[in-house]
Design a protein around this motif. Structure first.
Motif, PDB file in Angstrom:
ATOM      1  N   LEU A 253       0.838  -1.206   0.000  1.00  0.00           N
ATOM      2  CA  LEU A 253       0.000   0.000   0.000  1.00  0.00           C
ATOM      3  C   LEU A 253       0.870   1.251   0.000  1.00  0.00           C
ATOM      4  O   LEU A 253       0.642   2.175  -0.803  1.00  0.00           O
ATOM      5  CB  LEU A 253      -0.918  -0.011   1.228  1.00  0.00           C
ATOM      6  CG  LEU A 253      -1.740   1.266   1.481  1.00  0.00           C
ATOM      7  CD1 LEU A 253      -2.685   1.556   0.323  1.00  0.00           C
ATOM      8  CD2 LEU A 253      -2.536   1.129   2.789  1.00  0.00           C
ATOM      9  N   ALA A 254       1.868   1.280   0.859  1.00  0.00           N
ATOM     10  CA  ALA A 254       2.760   2.451   0.945  1.00  0.00           C
ATOM     11  C   ALA A 254       3.490   2.673  -0.383  1.00  0.00           C
ATOM     12  O   ALA A 254       3.667   3.820  -0.817  1.00  0.00           O
ATOM     13  CB  ALA A 254       3.765   2.258   2.079  1.00  0.00           C
ATOM     14  N   ARG A 255       3.889   1.590  -1.051  1.00  0.00           N
ATOM     15  CA  ARG A 255       4.602   1.721  -2.331  1.00  0.00           C
ATOM     16  C   ARG A 255       3.700   2.328  -3.402  1.00  0.00           C
ATOM     17  O   ARG A 255       4.108   3.242  -4.133  1.00  0.00           O
ATOM     18  CB  ARG A 255       5.108   0.345  -2.788  1.00  0.00           C
ATOM     19  CG  ARG A 255       5.916   0.396  -4.084  1.00  0.00           C
ATOM     20  CD  ARG A 255       6.416  -0.982  -4.477  1.00  0.00           C
ATOM     21  NE  ARG A 255       5.381  -1.833  -5.021  1.00  0.00           N
ATOM     22  CZ  ARG A 255       4.930  -1.744  -6.288  1.00  0.00           C
ATOM     23  NH1 ARG A 255       5.416  -0.827  -7.101  1.00  0.00           N
ATOM     24  NH2 ARG A 255       3.999  -2.563  -6.712  1.00  0.00           N
ATOM     25  N   HIS A 256       2.465   1.841  -3.493  1.00  0.00           N
ATOM     26  CA  HIS A 256       1.548   2.358  -4.514  1.00  0.00           C
ATOM     27  C   HIS A 256       1.147   3.810  -4.230  1.00  0.00           C
ATOM     28  O   HIS A 256       0.981   4.600  -5.163  1.00  0.00           O
ATOM     29  CB  HIS A 256       0.302   1.476  -4.608  1.00  0.00           C
ATOM     30  CG  HIS A 256       0.543   0.180  -5.328  1.00  0.00           C
ATOM     31  ND1 HIS A 256       0.887   0.130  -6.661  1.00  0.00           N
ATOM     32  CD2 HIS A 256       0.496  -1.112  -4.893  1.00  0.00           C
ATOM     33  CE1 HIS A 256       1.032  -1.142  -7.031  1.00  0.00           C
ATOM     34  NE2 HIS A 256       0.810  -1.909  -5.978  1.00  0.00           N
ATOM     35  N   ILE A 257       1.007   4.160  -2.955  1.00  0.00           N
ATOM     36  CA  ILE A 257       0.686   5.549  -2.599  1.00  0.00           C
ATOM     37  C   ILE A 257       1.806   6.476  -3.048  1.00  0.00           C
ATOM     38  O   ILE A 257       1.568   7.550  -3.613  1.00  0.00           O
ATOM     39  CB  ILE A 257       0.442   5.682  -1.070  1.00  0.00           C
ATOM     40  CG1 ILE A 257      -0.889   5.024  -0.683  1.00  0.00           C
ATOM     41  CG2 ILE A 257       0.464   7.151  -0.631  1.00  0.00           C
ATOM     42  CD1 ILE A 257      -2.140   5.721  -1.164  1.00  0.00           C
ATOM     43  N   GLU A 258       3.045   6.065  -2.831  1.00  0.00           N
ATOM     44  CA  GLU A 258       4.186   6.895  -3.241  1.00  0.00           C
ATOM     45  C   GLU A 258       4.255   7.015  -4.762  1.00  0.00           C
ATOM     46  O   GLU A 258       4.550   8.095  -5.300  1.00  0.00           O
ATOM     47  CB  GLU A 258       5.484   6.296  -2.683  1.00  0.00           C
ATOM     48  CG  GLU A 258       6.716   7.162  -2.932  1.00  0.00           C
ATOM     49  CD  GLU A 258       6.542   8.613  -2.493  1.00  0.00           C
ATOM     50  OE1 GLU A 258       6.941   9.519  -3.271  1.00  0.00           O
ATOM     51  OE2 GLU A 258       5.996   8.849  -1.395  1.00  0.00           O
ATOM     52  N   GLU A 259       3.999   5.928  -5.480  1.00  0.00           N
ATOM     53  CA  GLU A 259       3.979   5.977  -6.953  1.00  0.00           C
ATOM     54  C   GLU A 259       2.891   6.925  -7.444  1.00  0.00           C
ATOM     55  O   GLU A 259       3.088   7.673  -8.410  1.00  0.00           O
ATOM     56  CB  GLU A 259       3.735   4.573  -7.515  1.00  0.00           C
ATOM     57  CG  GLU A 259       4.877   3.599  -7.309  1.00  0.00           C
ATOM     58  CD  GLU A 259       6.015   3.790  -8.313  1.00  0.00           C
ATOM     59  OE1 GLU A 259       5.902   4.663  -9.191  1.00  0.00           O
ATOM     60  OE2 GLU A 259       7.025   3.063  -8.196  1.00  0.00           O
ATOM     61  N   ALA A 260       1.727   6.902  -6.792  1.00  0.00           N
ATOM     62  CA  ALA A 260       0.623   7.786  -7.178  1.00  0.00           C
ATOM     63  C   ALA A 260       1.019   9.245  -6.991  1.00  0.00           C
ATOM     64  O   ALA A 260       0.774  10.095  -7.864  1.00  0.00           O
ATOM     65  CB  ALA A 260      -0.622   7.468  -6.352  1.00  0.00           C
TER      66      ALA A 260
END
Length: 286
Positions: A253-260
């Motif tokens: 979740l944290a990885r996808h939030i940062e990519e977004a």
């Protein structure tokens, strides 16, 4: 966000009440629309239009259409032949109040009326309407949400890998979120580069939304959620915590939030509200 949520809720009910249709059908359609919810999809659409410095209300009909499609999908999802849920947002599900046949027809009505709303919108140019309707059909149909729902049903009682899980959620949940973002970009007047970055943003936000949903099914509060927790486990569905462990799902979740957020920065627009919505997805409690 609160201002436009109120405007949207008022518009949704006014649109349905003004229909020349059987009263019980309008009542069933309005019942599920009135159940509320976060309205994350229309708010995303409004926020993208706002990032271009335009009045978000020019997207009101498209936002209403989008929320109607989302609501129809929930009505059908809750049916005994699908997830067989008794509660939605703390209220009895549509079929529990109006019966199965009327719930199916209420969903059908919301789906088809959404197309009419965009086609009749006087705030949009003809080419924008065509682009929006093509994108909406793709995101909501067999290549999008409906296809994802089928893959989700077929994945029950099976141990899925991460790729299979991402396919389901990219389509079942992510595609309508993608429409929210790209529709706002179409209405706002995005150039090709901005459209590409908004696609990246919506992809990662969609996966973030579903991962947080799966996490909440393990850790959530039933009172806040308005529905039972642990329902995915009870239906023997593969989820991000079951595939990756709870800690692994939280890291994903944290990885996808940062990519977004990285994609948002590349648009070179005023994306403050979109960043706040992304944080809400990361930190949601229901």
């Amino acid at each position: 966000m609160e201002k436009h949520k109120k405007i949207l809720n008022k518009q949704l009910l006014a649109s349905v009440s003004g229909l020349d249709a059987p009263p019980v059908l309008k009542e069933a359609m309005a019942y599920s629309l009135e159940a509320g919810g976060k309205r994350i999809r229309p708010l995303l659409l409004f926020a993208v239009i706002d990032s271009f410095g335009k009045n978000p209300e020019i997207g009101l009909s498209t936002a209403s259409a989008l929320e109607m499609i989302h609501t129809y999908s929930l009505i059908h999802d809750d049916l005994p032949s699908m997830d067989n849920d008794d509660l939605r947002r703390g209220k009895p599900t549509n079929h529990k109040v109006f019966g199965e046949a009327m719930a199916i027809l209420a969903g059908d009505g919301l789906l088809t009326y959404s197309i009419q709303l965009i086609a009749e919108d006087k705030n949009l140019q003809a080419d924008q309407k065509v682009e929006l309707l093509q994108l909406l059909s793709q995101c909501a149909g067999p290549e999008g949400m409906v296809g994802g729902q089928v893959a989700d049903m077929e994945g029950e009682n099976k141990e899925l890998g991460l790729d299979d899980l991402e396919y389901i959620h990219t389509h079942k949940t992510g595609k309508l979120l993608t429409f929210s973002v790209l529709a706002g970009a179409i209405i706002g007047g995005a150039d090709r580069s901005q459209m590409d970055w908004f696609k990246h943003f919506s992809h990662h936000l969609g996966l973030s939304f579903q991962i947080s949903d799966d996490i909440l099914d393990v850790t959530g509060d039933e009172e806040l959620m308005g529905k039972p927790v642990g329902s995915d486990t009870g239906r023997h569905k593969s989820t991000y915590p079951s595939v990756l462990t709870l800690k692994g799902a939280q890291e994903q979740l944290a990885r996808h939030i940062e990519e977004a957020k990285t994609a948002l920065r590349q648009t070179n627009l005023n994306t403050g509200i979109l960043n706040q919505i992304t944080d809400l997805v990361a930190d949601r409690t229901h």
